[in-house]
Enzyme design. Structure first.
Site, PDB file in Angstrom:
ATOM      1  CB  CYS A 104      -0.920  -0.009   1.212  1.00 13.74           C
ATOM      2  SG  CYS A 104      -2.044   1.414   1.299  1.00 13.74           S
ATOM      3  CB  CYS A 202      -7.472  -1.495   6.040  1.00 16.87           C
ATOM      4  SG  CYS A 202      -6.758  -1.615   4.380  1.00 16.87           S
TER       5      CYS A 202
END
Length: 358
Positions: A104, A202
């Site tokens: 990410c 997440c």
């Protein structure tokens, strides 16, 4: 006045980072990245915290409004799905154990966001990571260094930063500890001053990686054999994605003694079990290596290295094996070194670089 685009997750760290930059005289813009759609989450958001839930966007927007700067939401869902979620699933299916936070950072925060900032004529991006970014005039290179608060050190997930990215990135929290950050947020009356830190991945808020992979890929991993280190069949496993190196609990097999997952072979769909002693190795090789403090490795280098985020760095020697492959020889054998995870190299507080364990 220099312009900075601050990545705001809705948490206290990025909020205080934005506040500090505002106080230092920067022209600040707050940005929250929309990273995935609700249909990509394996459970309802009420079962776990995500980094871009509606409440997080609202918290970031509330902080921006209170501090007097604009806030935008950027849609990076396609990039996140392709380079983070898909990579996560495929890595597990190939027998590796990936670190999605690193991907990410690599593809979303410090590539996509930085390029968007450059397009909008901003000078920098900033995040709430606990790390230090310094320019070293002697070497002519930007250095990534460990922060004041060692308990919050996030340099492990930032090793992929390039010189260009470091030249345009600010880490305002590098000289602070978490207690100070929360105190500043409380004094400023920020809505998220007491908000707990996010702990889970997440897009897998309940921690059930195998369940996410099944739903994301639409595939049911085939059962296969548990074997010992000699190749003898011990039983049947429920799919290679359900196991990680070093795992002891939840194997669903009783052998009369403690056994651990010591390796996985996607080609033969085999999970190898062994004793605690079988988990230790004195060396590893790494690919996709990014060097930060040096342009290239001229000769073997004494370093410390860590193979997991929570691990204390261990003394070792780093050397080039050619063709972009690097070798790390540890002074003492290390437990559960895992393919797909990151190995990060340090020279004192300075990040030398890092790569992916083969």
């Amino acid at each position: 006045m220099s312009k900075v685009m601050v990545g705001m997750s809705g948490g206290v760290d990025s909020s205080v980072a934005a506040m500090l930059l505002r106080e230092q005289g920067y022209d600040v813009m707050g940005v929250t990245m929309k990273l995935f759609s609700d249909e990509d989450i394996i459970t309802a958001q009420k079962e776990g915290k995500t980094c871009c839930a509606l409440s997080d966007v609202e918290d970031a927007r509330s902080v921006a409004y209170k501090l007097g700067f604009d806030h935008l939401v950027f849609n990076f869902k396609d990039t996140f799905r392709e380079h983070v979620m898909k990579d996560f699933a495929q890595s597990y299916l190939s027998g590796r154990t990936p670190n999605p936070c690193i991907e990410c950072n690599r593809h979303c925060k410090f590539d996509k966001l930085l390029r968007r900032a450059m397009e909008l004529e901003y000078d920098y991006i900033a995040t709430g990571h606990y790390a230090v970014n310094e320019y070293d005039s002697e070497s002519g290179r930007y250095l990534l260094k460990r922060p004041k608060d060692r308990s919050k050190d996030q340099t492990y997930v930032l090793y992929s930063l390039t010189q260009f990215q470091l030249a345009h990135t600010l880490f305002p929290l590098g000289g602070m500890d978490k207690q100070q950050v929360r105190a500043l947020a409380e004094q400023a009356g920020l809505v998220n001053s007491a908000k707990p830190d996010s702990q889970d991945i997440c897009f897998v808020p309940n921690g059930k990686y195998d369940e996410f992979i099944r739903k994301f890929t639409g595939k049911e991993p085939a059962h296969g054999n548990f074997t010992d280190t000699e190749g003898n069949v011990l039983g049947e496993h429920r799919g290679i994605i359900s196991y990680t190196i070093g795992q002891r609990k939840g194997l669903g097999i009783a052998l009369g003694r403690p056994v651990y997952v010591v390796s996985k072979d996607a080609g033969s769909n085999t999970v190898v079990l062994g004793d605690e002693s079988d988990l230790y190795t004195s060396s590893l090789t790494a690919e996709d290596v990014n060097l930060i403090s040096v342009e290239k490795l001229e000769k073997p280098m004494r370093i410390t290295a860590k193979t997991r985020y929570s691990q204390t760095e261990q003394p070792a020697v780093l050397s080039s094996a050619g063709d972009g492959i690097y070798r790390v020889e540890f002074d003492k054998p290390q437990r559960a070194v895992t393919s797909g995870q990151a190995v990060v190299f340090y020279d004192g507080d300075i990040v030398v670089g890092g790569g992916t364990i083969i």
